[in-house]
Motif scaffolding. Structure first.
Motif, PDB file in Angstrom:
ATOM      1  N   ILE A  53       0.846  -1.330  -0.054  1.00  0.00           N
ATOM      2  CA  ILE A  53      -0.080  -0.282  -0.051  1.00  0.00           C
ATOM      3  C   ILE A  53       0.816   1.223   0.023  1.00  0.00           C
ATOM      4  N   PHE A  54       0.667   2.071  -0.831  1.00  0.00           N
ATOM      5  CA  PHE A  54       1.110   3.359  -0.907  1.00  0.00           C
ATOM      6  C   PHE A  54       0.008   4.589  -0.286  1.00  0.00           C
ATOM      7  N   LEU A  55       0.219   4.899   0.903  1.00  0.00           N
ATOM      8  CA  LEU A  55      -0.543   5.954   1.670  1.00  0.00           C
ATOM      9  C   LEU A  55      -0.110   7.323   1.868  1.00  0.00           C
ATOM     10  N   ASP A  56      -0.936   8.123   0.947  1.00  0.00           N
ATOM     11  CA  ASP A  56      -0.623   9.733   1.352  1.00  0.00           C
ATOM     12  C   ASP A  56      -0.956  10.011   2.674  1.00  0.00           C
ATOM     13  N   ILE A  57      -0.164  10.791   3.312  1.00  0.00           N
ATOM     14  CA  ILE A  57      -0.086  11.299   4.626  1.00  0.00           C
ATOM     15  C   ILE A  57      -1.177  12.461   4.727  1.00  0.00           C
ATOM     16  N   GLN A  58      -1.060  13.462   3.978  1.00  0.00           N
ATOM     17  CA  GLN A  58      -2.014  14.613   4.123  1.00  0.00           C
ATOM     18  C   GLN A  58      -3.033  14.381   3.078  1.00  0.00           C
ATOM     19  N   MET A  59      -4.155  13.778   3.962  1.00  0.00           N
ATOM     20  CA  MET A  59      -5.455  13.673   3.287  1.00  0.00           C
ATOM     21  C   MET A  59      -6.590  14.071   4.310  1.00  0.00           C
ATOM     22  N   ALA A  60      -7.682  14.671   3.516  1.00  0.00           N
ATOM     23  CA  ALA A  60      -8.774  15.187   4.514  1.00  0.00           C
ATOM     24  C   ALA A  60      -9.706  14.197   5.245  1.00  0.00           C
ATOM     25  N   ARG A  61     -10.318  14.375   6.275  1.00  0.00           N
ATOM     26  CA  ARG A  61     -11.148  13.583   7.084  1.00  0.00           C
ATOM     27  C   ARG A  61     -10.419  12.339   7.735  1.00  0.00           C
ATOM     28  N   MET A  62      -9.448  11.795   7.203  1.00  0.00           N
ATOM     29  CA  MET A  62      -8.664  10.728   7.739  1.00  0.00           C
ATOM     30  C   MET A  62      -7.332  10.831   7.029  1.00  0.00           C
ATOM     31  N   ASP A  63      -6.247  11.253   8.141  1.00  0.00           N
ATOM     32  CA  ASP A  63      -4.882  11.238   7.462  1.00  0.00           C
ATOM     33  C   ASP A  63      -4.310  10.105   7.375  1.00  0.00           C
ATOM     34  N   GLY A  64      -2.897   9.933   6.719  1.00  0.00           N
ATOM     35  CA  GLY A  64      -2.443   8.704   6.428  1.00  0.00           C
ATOM     36  C   GLY A  64      -2.013   8.038   7.755  1.00  0.00           C
ATOM     37  N   ILE A  74      -7.197  -4.562  10.970  1.00  0.00           N
ATOM     38  CA  ILE A  74      -7.813  -5.484  10.125  1.00  0.00           C
ATOM     39  C   ILE A  74      -7.199  -6.717  10.003  1.00  0.00           C
ATOM     40  N   LYS A  75      -7.663  -7.801  10.230  1.00  0.00           N
ATOM     41  CA  LYS A  75      -7.144  -9.282  10.134  1.00  0.00           C
ATOM     42  C   LYS A  75      -6.663  -9.577   8.835  1.00  0.00           C
ATOM     43  N   GLY A  76      -5.281  -9.653   8.982  1.00  0.00           N
ATOM     44  CA  GLY A  76      -4.532 -10.028   7.412  1.00  0.00           C
ATOM     45  C   GLY A  76      -3.776  -8.963   7.153  1.00  0.00           C
ATOM     46  N   MET A  77      -4.059  -7.560   7.713  1.00  0.00           N
ATOM     47  CA  MET A  77      -3.512  -6.563   7.302  1.00  0.00           C
ATOM     48  C   MET A  77      -2.253  -6.269   8.206  1.00  0.00           C
ATOM     49  N   GLU A  78      -2.202  -7.097   9.227  1.00  0.00           N
ATOM     50  CA  GLU A  78      -1.048  -6.524  10.416  1.00  0.00           C
ATOM     51  C   GLU A  78       0.390  -6.282   9.728  1.00  0.00           C
ATOM     52  N   LYS A  79       0.674  -7.112   8.816  1.00  0.00           N
ATOM     53  CA  LYS A  79       2.075  -7.154   8.462  1.00  0.00           C
ATOM     54  C   LYS A  79       2.233  -6.603   6.806  1.00  0.00           C
ATOM     55  N   THR A  80       1.298  -6.160   6.094  1.00  0.00           N
ATOM     56  CA  THR A  80       1.314  -5.684   4.832  1.00  0.00           C
ATOM     57  C   THR A  80       1.916  -4.407   4.832  1.00  0.00           C
ATOM     58  N   PRO A  81       3.049  -4.256   4.064  1.00  0.00           N
ATOM     59  CA  PRO A  81       3.983  -3.109   3.917  1.00  0.00           C
ATOM     60  C   PRO A  81       3.093  -1.850   3.556  1.00  0.00           C
ATOM     61  N   ILE A  82       3.333  -0.836   4.401  1.00  0.00           N
ATOM     62  CA  ILE A  82       2.797   0.555   3.861  1.00  0.00           C
ATOM     63  C   ILE A  82       3.642   1.482   3.717  1.00  0.00           C
ATOM     64  N   ILE A  83       3.636   2.134   2.531  1.00  0.00           N
ATOM     65  CA  ILE A  83       4.640   3.256   2.470  1.00  0.00           C
ATOM     66  C   ILE A  83       4.070   4.541   2.400  1.00  0.00           C
ATOM     67  N   PHE A 102       5.406   2.573   9.384  1.00  0.00           N
ATOM     68  CA  PHE A 102       5.554   2.578   8.059  1.00  0.00           C
ATOM     69  C   PHE A 102       6.802   1.944   7.480  1.00  0.00           C
ATOM     70  N   ALA A 103       6.661   1.108   6.310  1.00  0.00           N
ATOM     71  CA  ALA A 103       7.679   0.203   5.904  1.00  0.00           C
ATOM     72  C   ALA A 103       8.955   1.195   5.083  1.00  0.00           C
ATOM     73  N   GLU A 104       8.236   2.189   4.730  1.00  0.00           N
ATOM     74  CA  GLU A 104       9.153   3.035   3.883  1.00  0.00           C
ATOM     75  C   GLU A 104       8.530   4.415   3.724  1.00  0.00           C
ATOM     76  N   TYR A 105       9.074   5.317   3.092  1.00  0.00           N
ATOM     77  CA  TYR A 105       9.078   6.608   2.669  1.00  0.00           C
ATOM     78  C   TYR A 105       9.070   7.159   1.432  1.00  0.00           C
ATOM     79  N   LEU A 106       8.120   7.369   0.769  1.00  0.00           N
ATOM     80  CA  LEU A 106       8.244   8.100  -0.724  1.00  0.00           C
ATOM     81  C   LEU A 106       7.789   9.487  -0.747  1.00  0.00           C
ATOM     82  N   SER A 107       8.812  10.364  -1.225  1.00  0.00           N
ATOM     83  CA  SER A 107       8.673  11.875  -1.220  1.00  0.00           C
ATOM     84  C   SER A 107       7.733  12.224  -2.369  1.00  0.00           C
ATOM     85  N   LYS A 108       7.210  13.267  -2.562  1.00  0.00           N
ATOM     86  CA  LYS A 108       6.505  13.841  -3.416  1.00  0.00           C
ATOM     87  C   LYS A 108       7.219  15.011  -4.081  1.00  0.00           C
ATOM     88  N   PRO A 109       7.533  15.677  -5.507  1.00  0.00           N
ATOM     89  CA  PRO A 109       6.926  14.685  -6.501  1.00  0.00           C
ATOM     90  C   PRO A 109       7.543  13.295  -6.637  1.00  0.00           C
TER      91      PRO A 109
END
Length: 128
Positions: A53-64, A74-83, A102-109
């Motif tokens: 999963i690539f997850l944006d940190i700055q989102m409205a309503r629910m941030d990353g 969520i069962k089964g999502m405990e170890k899924t890598p989230i960037i 988080f497993a890693e970090y990806l900067s924008k752009p």
């Protein structure tokens, strides 16, 4: 729910960012699921369990960060890598996000070579 070993979930409130990442990953034979907010992401993981999963940190309503905590419950999502994906690229940001789980970090752009390197690090693809 179906576990898809070759599926990547992109969560970002910017359609431009999602389209860019989707276009790049699709040309490399990855299956891509899109979510434009936290609620859509929670629904998506109920249908298809992504391998990354690539997850944006700055989102409205629910941030990353809130979103990652919800995903980990969520069962089964405990170890899924989230960037973590963020436009903030200050010294220490990467370390801070990894310390938060988080497993890693990806900067924008988004850098295409960095994006592909991260995917190859976390996703095993038989179709390449």
């Amino acid at each position: 729910m179906v576990v898809m070993a070759n599926t990547i979930l992109l969560v970002d409130d910017s359609p431009i960012n999602i389209t860019l990442m989707d276009d790049i990953l699709s040309t490399k034979s990855y299956q891509v699921e899109r979510a434009y907010n936290g609620e859509e992401a929670l629904k998506a993981v109920q249908k298809v369990r992504p391998s990354l999963i690539f997850l944006d940190i700055q989102m409205a309503r629910m941030d990353g960060i809130q979103m990652m905590k919800r995903l980990r419950q969520i069962k089964g999502m405990e170890k899924t890598p989230i960037i973590a994906v963020s436009a903030f690229n200050m010294d220490g940001d990467k370390k801070n996000y990894i310390k938060r789980g988080f497993a890693e970090y990806l900067s924008k752009p988004i850098s295409i070579p960095v994006l592909l390197r991260l995917v190859e690090k976390f996703v095993k693809s038989d179709s390449k």
